[in-house]
Design an enzyme around this catalytic site. Structure first.
Site, PDB file in Angstrom:
ATOM      1  N   GLN A  82     -14.926   1.185 -13.550  1.00  0.00           N
ATOM      2  CA  GLN A  82     -14.317   0.666 -14.617  1.00  0.00           C
ATOM      3  C   GLN A  82     -15.027  -0.802 -14.853  1.00  0.00           C
ATOM      4  O   GLN A  82     -15.254  -1.331 -14.062  1.00  0.00           O
ATOM      5  CB  GLN A  82     -12.903   0.190 -14.227  1.00  0.00           C
ATOM      6  N   SER A  92     -16.368   1.688  -6.552  1.00  0.00           N
ATOM      7  CA  SER A  92     -14.988   2.123  -6.774  1.00  0.00           C
ATOM      8  C   SER A  92     -14.883   3.289  -7.294  1.00  0.00           C
ATOM      9  O   SER A  92     -15.314   4.407  -6.774  1.00  0.00           O
ATOM     10  CB  SER A  92     -14.320   0.974  -7.766  1.00  0.00           C
ATOM     11  N   LEU A  93     -14.492   3.581  -8.438  1.00  0.00           N
ATOM     12  CA  LEU A  93     -14.265   4.889  -9.220  1.00  0.00           C
ATOM     13  C   LEU A  93     -15.516   5.734  -9.222  1.00  0.00           C
ATOM     14  O   LEU A  93     -15.620   7.062  -9.057  1.00  0.00           O
ATOM     15  CB  LEU A  93     -13.737   4.547 -10.717  1.00  0.00           C
ATOM     16  N   ARG A 141      -4.883   9.325 -10.028  1.00  0.00           N
ATOM     17  CA  ARG A 141      -5.211   8.089  -9.347  1.00  0.00           C
ATOM     18  C   ARG A 141      -4.783   6.950 -10.380  1.00  0.00           C
ATOM     19  O   ARG A 141      -4.367   5.845  -9.778  1.00  0.00           O
ATOM     20  CB  ARG A 141      -6.793   8.194  -9.027  1.00  0.00           C
ATOM     21  N   HIS A 185      -7.576  -2.343  -5.177  1.00  0.00           N
ATOM     22  CA  HIS A 185      -8.318  -2.359  -3.737  1.00  0.00           C
ATOM     23  C   HIS A 185      -7.829  -3.679  -3.114  1.00  0.00           C
ATOM     24  O   HIS A 185      -8.099  -4.120  -1.912  1.00  0.00           O
ATOM     25  CB  HIS A 185      -9.770  -2.894  -3.947  1.00  0.00           C
ATOM     26  N   GLN A 225     -10.172   3.495   0.075  1.00  0.00           N
ATOM     27  CA  GLN A 225     -10.882   2.728  -0.645  1.00  0.00           C
ATOM     28  C   GLN A 225      -9.900   2.156  -1.662  1.00  0.00           C
ATOM     29  O   GLN A 225     -10.158   0.945  -2.206  1.00  0.00           O
ATOM     30  CB  GLN A 225     -11.809   3.668  -1.499  1.00  0.00           C
TER      31      GLN A 225
END
Length: 314
Positions: free
Chosen positions: A14, A95-96, A120, A204, A253
Site C-alpha cells: 500500500q 507488507s501486502l 484481510r 502491523h 505479519q
C-alpha cells in the site's frame, strides 16, 4: 528452461498505487488487463476501471488498495515471465507485497490471494474503527530511539515501531493519541521530521491481533505450496517452505513489524545486488538505495523501464 540468476524481485504494498498505474504496460501487453479482469471477476467490481479512472479516494481505501496492488504486482510479473526466461533467485514483498511474491513464486493461486487480501483489508478495517488508529513516519532518528519514543509515549494505549523501511525512516502505528504523543517525544529525541500518514488502519501493531486471528481462519481454507523461488518474509526475515509455516508467517505479519531494512541487507549479503521493483511506483527502489549503498535498483513500471531491464540483464 528458466534461468535462475542472482537477481531479486521486490513487490510494493500500500502507498505505491496511483491513478493510471500500468496504463503504458497495458497498452502493449494483454496480460495486464487479463489479470485485472480475473481479479475483478473474483471481487465483483471492475478493478481496472477503478485504477484508471478513480476517483483517487476510492483507490486509496484499504479495501480496494490491497487487491489493486496485489493484482498490479502479479500482472507486471506475468508480462516479465512472458518475455524472458530469466527468474530471480530471491523475492520479497513489502507488507501486502508479500502476497504478490507468493503468487508469483507459484505458492498461492492468484484468485485465492485476491480473496484473501480483500478479506484481510476488511478484517484490518473492522479491527480498529475509523479515527481510533493512526500511523506516522519518523525521519532522521535511529531505530532504537524511535522504539524508545514509542515506549515513553504509550501510557495505557498502543504505539509501536512497525515499518523499519530504511536507515532514518521508521513508521509507527497505534492509537491516534499515542501516535501523536510519540511524534512529540521523537522530535525531542532529535527526529528531523514526523509525518502523519493518510491511512485509517494502524497496520502491523498489536491492535491488528483480532484481524490476524480472522485471517488465520481464512488462510486455512486455501492451498499453499512450497514457493518455487525463495521468498524472504517480513516478520522473521526468513525463507519458509512448509505451507503451515508460511500461513503462520502471514498471520504474524499482520501484527509484527515489517523488517524491510534487514530483508534487503540479507539479500544483498547473499550476493544479490540488483533489485527489480515489480509493480507501480518507485518507493522500494528509493528505500533499497538507502539501505545498501551501490545497489542497482530497477523499477519495472512501464514499457521503457521494462526494455531497459531486459537489455541490462540479457
Amino acid at each position: 528452461m528458466n534461468k535462475l540468476i542472482n537477481l531479486s524481485f521486490v513487490f510494493p504494498g500500500q502507498g505505491s498505487q496511483s491513478l493510471g498505474m500500468l496504463s503504458d504496460l497495458a497498452a502493449n501487453h494483454r496480460e495486464i488487463q487479463e489479470t485485472f479482469e480475473a481479479a475483478s471477476t473474483v471481487l465483483g467490481k471492475d478493478l481496472w476501471k477503478m485504477s484508471q479512472e478513480g476517483p483517487a479516494e476510492l483507490l486509496n481505501q484499504t479495501i480496494n488498495t490491497q487487491p489493486l496492488m496485489l493484482t498490479a504486482g502479479v500482472a507486471t510479473w506475468r508480462v516479465w515471465s512472458k518475455l524472458t526466461d530469466i527468474r530471480p533467485s530471491w523475492m520479497a514483498g513489502h507488507s501486502l507485497g508479500e502476497y504478490s511474491a507468493l503468487v508469483c513464486a507459484n505458492s498461492i493461486v492468484f484468485e485465492d490471494a485476491v480473496k484473501i487480501v480483500s478479506e484481510r483489508a476488511r478484517f484490518m478495517q473492522e479491527a480498529v474503527p475509523d479515527g481510533v488508529g493512526a500511523m506516522a513516519a519518523i525521519l532522521g532518528l535511529e531505530n532504537h530511539l524511535v522504539v524508545a519514543a514509542c515506549k515513553e509515549a504509550a501510557g495505557d494505549e498502543v504505539v509501536s515501531a512497525v515499518n523499519f523501511n530504511a536507515p532514518g525512516q521508521v513508521v509507527i502505528a497505534g492509537h491516534a493519541a499515542a501516535v501523536a504523543r510519540a511524534i512529540d517525544v521523537a522530535k525531542e529525541k532529535g527526529a528531523r521530521k514526523a509525518i502523519l500518514l493518510p491511512v485509517s488502519v494502524p497496520s502491523h501493531c498489536s491492535l491488528m491481533k483480532p484481524a490476524a486471528e480472522r485471517l488465520d481462519e481464512l488462510l486455512q481454507t486455501i492451498e499453499i505450496k512450497t514457493p518455487e523461488i525463495a521468498i524472504l518474509h517480513n516478520a522473521d526475515v526468513n525463507c519458509h517452505e512448509a505451507p503451515e509455516v508460511i500461513r503462520n508467517a502471514l498471520k504474524s505479519q499482520l501484527f509484527n513489524p515489517v523488517r524491510w531494512t534487514e530483508t534487503v541487507r540479507f539479500i544483498s549479503d547473499q550476493g544479490s545486488n540488483t533489485f527489480v521493483e515489480c509493480g507501480p511506483g518507485k518507493v522500494l527502489s528509493g528505500m533499497n538505495k538507502r539501505i545498501v549503498k551501490g545497489v542497482t535498483v530497477l523499477p519495472l513500471i512501464d514499457e521503457t523501464t521494462l526494455n531497459k531491464i531486459l537489455e541490462a540483464l540479457q
